[in-house]
Design an enzyme around this catalytic site. Sequence first.
Site, PDB file in Angstrom:
ATOM      1  N   SER A 153      24.510 -36.633 -42.020  1.00  0.00           N
ATOM      2  CA  SER A 153      25.159 -36.334 -40.901  1.00  0.00           C
ATOM      3  C   SER A 153      26.635 -36.655 -41.130  1.00  0.00           C
ATOM      4  O   SER A 153      27.158 -35.839 -42.042  1.00  0.00           O
ATOM      5  CB  SER A 153      24.737 -37.196 -39.617  1.00  0.00           C
ATOM      6  OG  SER A 153      25.080 -36.663 -38.492  1.00  0.00           O
ATOM      7  N   ASP A 230      16.773 -30.141 -35.269  1.00  0.00           N
ATOM      8  CA  ASP A 230      17.767 -30.909 -35.247  1.00  0.00           C
ATOM      9  C   ASP A 230      18.538 -30.796 -33.889  1.00  0.00           C
ATOM     10  O   ASP A 230      18.933 -29.648 -33.702  1.00  0.00           O
ATOM     11  CB  ASP A 230      18.757 -30.938 -36.441  1.00  0.00           C
ATOM     12  CG  ASP A 230      19.727 -31.992 -36.439  1.00  0.00           C
ATOM     13  OD1 ASP A 230      20.416 -32.129 -35.647  1.00  0.00           O
ATOM     14  OD2 ASP A 230      19.918 -32.199 -37.656  1.00  0.00           O
ATOM     15  N   HIS A 262      16.820 -34.916 -36.454  1.00  0.00           N
ATOM     16  CA  HIS A 262      17.979 -35.343 -37.148  1.00  0.00           C
ATOM     17  C   HIS A 262      17.914 -36.901 -37.641  1.00  0.00           C
ATOM     18  O   HIS A 262      18.800 -37.281 -38.282  1.00  0.00           O
ATOM     19  CB  HIS A 262      19.493 -35.522 -36.061  1.00  0.00           C
ATOM     20  CG  HIS A 262      20.824 -35.733 -36.678  1.00  0.00           C
ATOM     21  ND1 HIS A 262      21.150 -34.664 -37.621  1.00  0.00           N
ATOM     22  CD2 HIS A 262      21.578 -36.729 -36.623  1.00  0.00           C
ATOM     23  CE1 HIS A 262      22.438 -35.001 -38.043  1.00  0.00           C
ATOM     24  NE2 HIS A 262      22.721 -36.347 -37.318  1.00  0.00           N
TER      25      HIS A 262
END
Lengths: 283, 283
Positions: A153, A230, A262
């Site tokens: 991320s 996600d 995610h």
Amino acid sequence: MTANPFTLLESHACCGGEVRFLSHQSRELGLPARVNLFLPESAVAGAAVPAVYCLAGLTCDQDTFLIKSNAIRYAAAHGLALIAPDTSPRGADVAGEDEAYDLGTAAGYYLDATADPWAAHYRMGSYIRKELPALMEAHFPLKAGCRGIMGHSMGGMGALAIALGDASAWQTVSAFAPISAPARVEWGQKVTKAYFGGYEAEWGQYDPCLLLAAGKTHPGPLLVDQGTDDEFLDRLRPDLLEEAAAKAGQALMLRRHKGYDHSYWFVQSFVKDHLAHHAKGLL
Amino acid sequence: MTANPFTLLESHACCGGEVRFLSHQSRELGLPARVNLFLPESAVAGAAVPAVYCLAGLTCDQDTFLIKSNAIRYAAAHGLALIAPDTSPRGADVAGEDEAYDLGTAAGYYLDATADPWAAHYRMGSYIRKELPALMEAHFPLKAGCRGIMGHSMGGMGALAIALGDASAWQTVSAFAPISAPARVEWGQKVTKAYFGGYEAEWGQYDPCLLLAAGKTHPGPLLVDQGTDDEFLDRLRPDLLEEAAAKAGQALMLRRHKGYDHSYWFVQSFVKDHLAHHAKGLL
């Protein structure tokens, strides 16, 4: 060699090697900083090994990636060290730094803030790119200048940007669900306003898509995994990364995984391939 | 089939299967209870698979074992489900239940309290032995009565005690650094006083060494891993387990690992062998 600047807070045998929780006074951050290190068996015995830096995402700290990614056993099998830094300075004492999950504490974005009041301590960019690797390689059995970098991320953004920015210093790179075009999404716009005082051009050093557009490529390939479910897809923009890589002639293995989200449940599902990727490039 | 009593709180794709965070109203506990489930790919597709119950230790909850043990990828590879319950009732509202790490919340010891004010809700023994497996097997693709059990520390004690107590219901068992003789150590003495109102004989159902001494054995073998640098060795007493197993003719693979401590860094280092052990006995 200068005196060892690291304090050993905890040490745990793990997968034949050792996990070490360290702290040190960072020159760049102007604050004490935490970093976790995994050394495989050969390094504990004194042999210098390559290291893969592990950058975590928003809300995380130096523990998250090592605990949740399941990376250690593969690092151990390949004979790679892992280095997991924190995600921001801690205790910079900036008004409001603990109010939002996406700015301030645990949201350092692996960049150097240029606007007050952030600029004094929010210097994770220089910290990860320069200060930390130099210190780690001076004081632990790590092969000098032999480094991979991966992240999740915000940390995936950091990994891509750092490796694209100085490909000779980072021989391998991979990312899980990276924020690929921060300058163009809501998270990044909040950063621009605060850390850059509105000056968007700063993103040139930190936005993977902008780096590629400016011709900053990596011998690569870049390995990127992305879940199709996600919940942050519209802020991650793997499509823009794919486009920018194609235009720049950058080798990119972007793998889309059906049904994955995610979380670190996703990361742990594919981390084996990432360590194999780094091992191939570093060993 | 009765209406599904489980509420799905979260679901995450993981290692080809799915991690599900569940809650339900427990009859035994008289309270809502949390439990996490990992289903391998075949079970997500509907095939009934064996399950391995994962019992965590003091201070932990239903998330700990699945996040920190790295067990999922091996369960996925073998086609086994994992079921991770909480470590105590939550919100029983007993005075003082949140004051110590080793009594009350997160310290249910997988037993039924018999003394007030604990007896009303602190019934993790019956919950794990009976209620939870029956419910899970009625509502998820799990092979009825085909079960393994493993655990860490307090959870290792629970796993050994539950499997020795009813070997036909639990075909495989393993433990990491289990509290092997709770009735004889400080942790257990605190439990005796509170949960049993001082009545030591209750330990006959829950103390692995006492169960073995009473002739309660398991077709086994019991697989037990123990670090030699475990900071709680004097409360775990693997030596007494070894002695009790020898006397009872119980097959025991007690492996001592030099330099390992009590943490999940230790657990993750050997979890692969535990899943292989359960797969061998259950598949």
